[in-house]
Design an enzyme around this catalytic site. Structure first.
Site, mmCIF file in Angstrom:
data_model
loop_
_atom_site.group_PDB
_atom_site.id
_atom_site.type_symbol
_atom_site.label_atom_id
_atom_site.label_comp_id
_atom_site.label_asym_id
_atom_site.label_seq_id
_atom_site.Cartn_x
_atom_site.Cartn_y
_atom_site.Cartn_z
ATOM 1 N N THR A 1 0.857 -1.170 0.000
ATOM 2 C CA THR A 1 0.000 0.000 0.000
ATOM 3 C C THR A 1 0.898 1.226 0.000
ATOM 4 O OG1 THR A 1 -1.737 1.176 1.182
ATOM 5 C CG2 THR A 1 -0.268 -0.156 2.528
ATOM 6 N N GLU B 1 -4.623 -2.957 4.950
ATOM 7 C CA GLU B 1 -4.147 -3.479 6.235
ATOM 8 C C GLU B 1 -5.216 -4.308 6.949
ATOM 9 O OE1 GLU B 1 -3.692 -0.473 5.073
ATOM 10 O OE2 GLU B 1 -1.755 0.373 5.651
ATOM 11 N N LYS C 1 -6.799 9.955 -2.756
ATOM 12 C CA LYS C 1 -7.305 8.746 -3.392
ATOM 13 C C LYS C 1 -8.085 9.121 -4.638
ATOM 14 C CE LYS C 1 -8.204 4.227 -1.886
ATOM 15 N NZ LYS C 1 -8.972 3.271 -1.107
ATOM 16 N N TRP D 1 -4.237 5.146 -4.654
ATOM 17 C CA TRP D 1 -3.524 6.128 -3.844
ATOM 18 C C TRP D 1 -2.544 6.977 -4.653
ATOM 19 C CZ3 TRP D 1 -5.753 7.140 0.313
ATOM 20 C CH2 TRP D 1 -6.245 6.162 1.174
#
Ligand code: ADP
Length: 547
Positions: free
Chosen positions: A186, A331, A444, A449
């Site tokens: 990420t 996550e 975003k 991202w």
């Protein structure tokens, strides 16, 4: 005294064994990147995933070695999901939308041994392969006759020739259910991406939870279309939950435009679909422009970014499709909350129901959440008081791969670790979460991202720029787009277009800011940190060009 029930580890291989035995003829339909429609089923996927496992065995890899993919949603990717993890290796799904520099960085950090890619990503692989020394084999997800003769990539094979020579007999190994199964990077708030490393246990528990009636509610009677990519947090766990319930799965490949997705929904009688708001906007646009209706679609999970109320209303009222607004994170495997009404809400007037559906929903069993103030004190669940959102649970990360970024957890009074989500939220009396802001410094756009720090670093690398601050501004299609506010060095000159041109090649095209705003000064806090909240406030009346 211990319970006397059998001790059987929760392993991903058990999902594919189950799907093959009980739902072998349930279809797996893929629109291939080659353009045609391919039909398979759970039985075939199971047999070919065993061929993948045998092919990996022949490579003499170590337990937990990483096998990467750069691929759209399709049956071969699904076979890798099971063949790689089931045989004790770690599936590393890479986001192909990243810049080649970021892809090479990630592949090196993960120490990927084999990288499997859709043939339309060949130019990308040609750009990165020389910078990926750990990758010993490159596997193009295609037939042997589609491999170019002179790709310039050493150790390149086609997937079909790689697995075709292997037996379909393979006994899935048994090992600790806490072993790593897959990983997903990420783009963090600070420079380099960090990876969530999922385990077999976390994946199976998440797969059970995701299929529950108040979550995705998927069953053997469903035809499921994950438009959310398989490189985006394992397509929100759908490839696993679909095997667990024996659903038909329909994969869209790389064709995510409204017409292609609509045609697939109709031709494959899709009852349940999942995707980010940007993709659904294209689908709704196609329906509205062509006066179409859905004949089979009943439910859709929309998440990754806040779902606009107009989208909820259009799906519900014009097309009779229930919208399940979801919130989660890489996550968190990723599901945290899902918005389904409670019994007492069913008698409320439609506007009141829509107001609830706009929230991100209530926690799924397995996810503990709380909002806290700046001192870490629990805030009330009153639907008004907003604070930092913390989570914990068996499918939430406790640490990033290789310990990057140190210990991410915050201990509470009892010493239990909570993961700070970087989201700011309220929780109401009924436990419905509403995201109100973001404390993490990221943007975003279309569900992907953009690190504001990366954008700022590129701007200040320009000789005329003294300081830069990147913020996201609202955009009707992409939800948010980045703009960069800059202060010029005394006496230096640079135009908007020159600075935007300076970004070319330094980051992925879609990550380049939409505009440059020249300012006298950027607001700073006491410690010299850029005050993004103040800057957003200063640029409140700013509008993106052409929007
Ligand atoms: P995913 O996009 O699969 O949810 P990411 O890790 O890429 O996973 O992004 C997680 C972040 O995206 C959240 O922390 C939150 O900021 C934002 N997000 C996800 N879902 C929503 C939603 N429904 N509404 C608002 N923000 C969301």
């Amino acid at each position: 005294m211990l319970g006397l029930m059998q001790d059987q580890p929760l392993l991903i291989s058990s999902l594919i064994e189950f799907a093959e035995l009980h739902h072998g003829d349930a279809e797996i339909v893929s629109r291939r990147v080659e353009g045609d429609i391919h039909r398979s089923n759970w039985k075939e996927v199971a047999a070919r995933s065993r061929q993948v496992a045998n092919a990996l065995e022949a490579e003499q890899l170590l337990f937990s070695d990483r096998i990467a993919t750069l691929a759209w949603n399709g049956y071969r990717h699904l076979e890798l999901y099971y063949g790689v993890s089931g045989s004790g290796h770690v599936l590393h799904t890479i986001n192909p939308r990243l810049h080649p520099d970021q892809i090479a960085w990630i592949a090196n950090h993960a120490e990927d041994q084999i990288l499997c890619f859709d043939i339309n990503f060949l130019p990308l692989v040609q750009a990165v392969h020389a910078r990926c020394p750990t990758v010993r084999k490159w596997v193009a997800l295609c037939d042997a006759d589609r491999l170019p003769a002179d790709s310039g990539i050493p150790n390149l094979v086609s997937y079909e020739s790689w697995i075709g020579a292997q037996s379909t007999d393979y006994a899935w190994p048994t090992f600790d259910e806490n072993s790593a199964s897959s990983m997903c990077y990420t783009s963090g708030t600070t420079g380099n991406p960090k990876a969530a490393l999922y385990s077999h246990r976390s994946t199976l528990l998440h797969a059970y939870a995701a299929a529950l009636p108040d979550v995705m509610c998927i069953s053997a009677r469903d035809s499921v279309l994950p438009v959310v990519p398989m490189f985006h947090v394992n397509a929100w766990g759908i490839p696993y939950s679909a095997a667990l319930v024996g659903a038909k799965v329909v994969f869209p490949g790389s064709a995510l435009d409204g017409k292609s997705v609509y045609d697939l929904i109709e031709s494959e009688q899709v009852s349940f679909a999942a995707g980010v708001p940007t993709v659904w906007q294209m689908l709704l646009g196609h329906l509205q422009a062509n006066h179409l209706k859905f004949s089979t679609l009943k439910r859709t999970v929309i998440g990754g970014s806040a779902c606009p109320p107009a989208m909820i209303n259009a799906f519900q009222e014009q097309y009779g499709v229930e919208v399940l607004h979801a919130w989660g994170m890489t996550e968190m495997s990723p599901l945290g909350t899902l918005c389904t009404l409670k019994n007492k809400h069913l008698t409320l007037p439609p506007e009141a129901q829509t107001a609830i559906r706009m929230k991100q929903g209530r926690a799924i069993f397995g996810v503990d959440m709380k909002v806290v103030d700046g001192d870490g004190k629990r805030l009330p669940w009153d639907g008004k008081t907003s604070g930092d959102l913390l989570v914990k649970g068996p499918w939430v990360v406790k640490e990033y791969f290789k310990g990057e970024g140190g210990d991410p957890l915050i201990a509470d009074e009892e010493g239990r670790g909570w993961f700070p989500t970087g989201d700011v939220a309220t929780i109401d009396e009924d436990g419905f979460l509403q995201i109100t802001d973001r404390s993490k410094d990221v943007i975003k756009s279309g569900g992907e991202w953009i690190s504001s720090i990366d954008i700022e670093n590129i701007a200040v690398a320009h000789p005329a720029i003294a300081m830069a601050a990147c913020i996201g501004v609202a955009h009707p299609k992409w939800d948010e787009r980045p703009i960069v506010a800059v202060v010029k060095k005394p006496g230096a000159e640079v135009s908007r277009d020159e600075l935007l041109a300076f970004y070319q090649g330094k980051t992925a095209k879609w990550q380049i800011p939409d505009d440059v705003v020249f300012v006298e000064a950027i607001p700073l806090g006491a410690t010299g940190k850029i005050l993004k909240t103040r800057l957003r406030e200063q640029l409140r009346d700013y509008r993106l060009p052409g929007v």
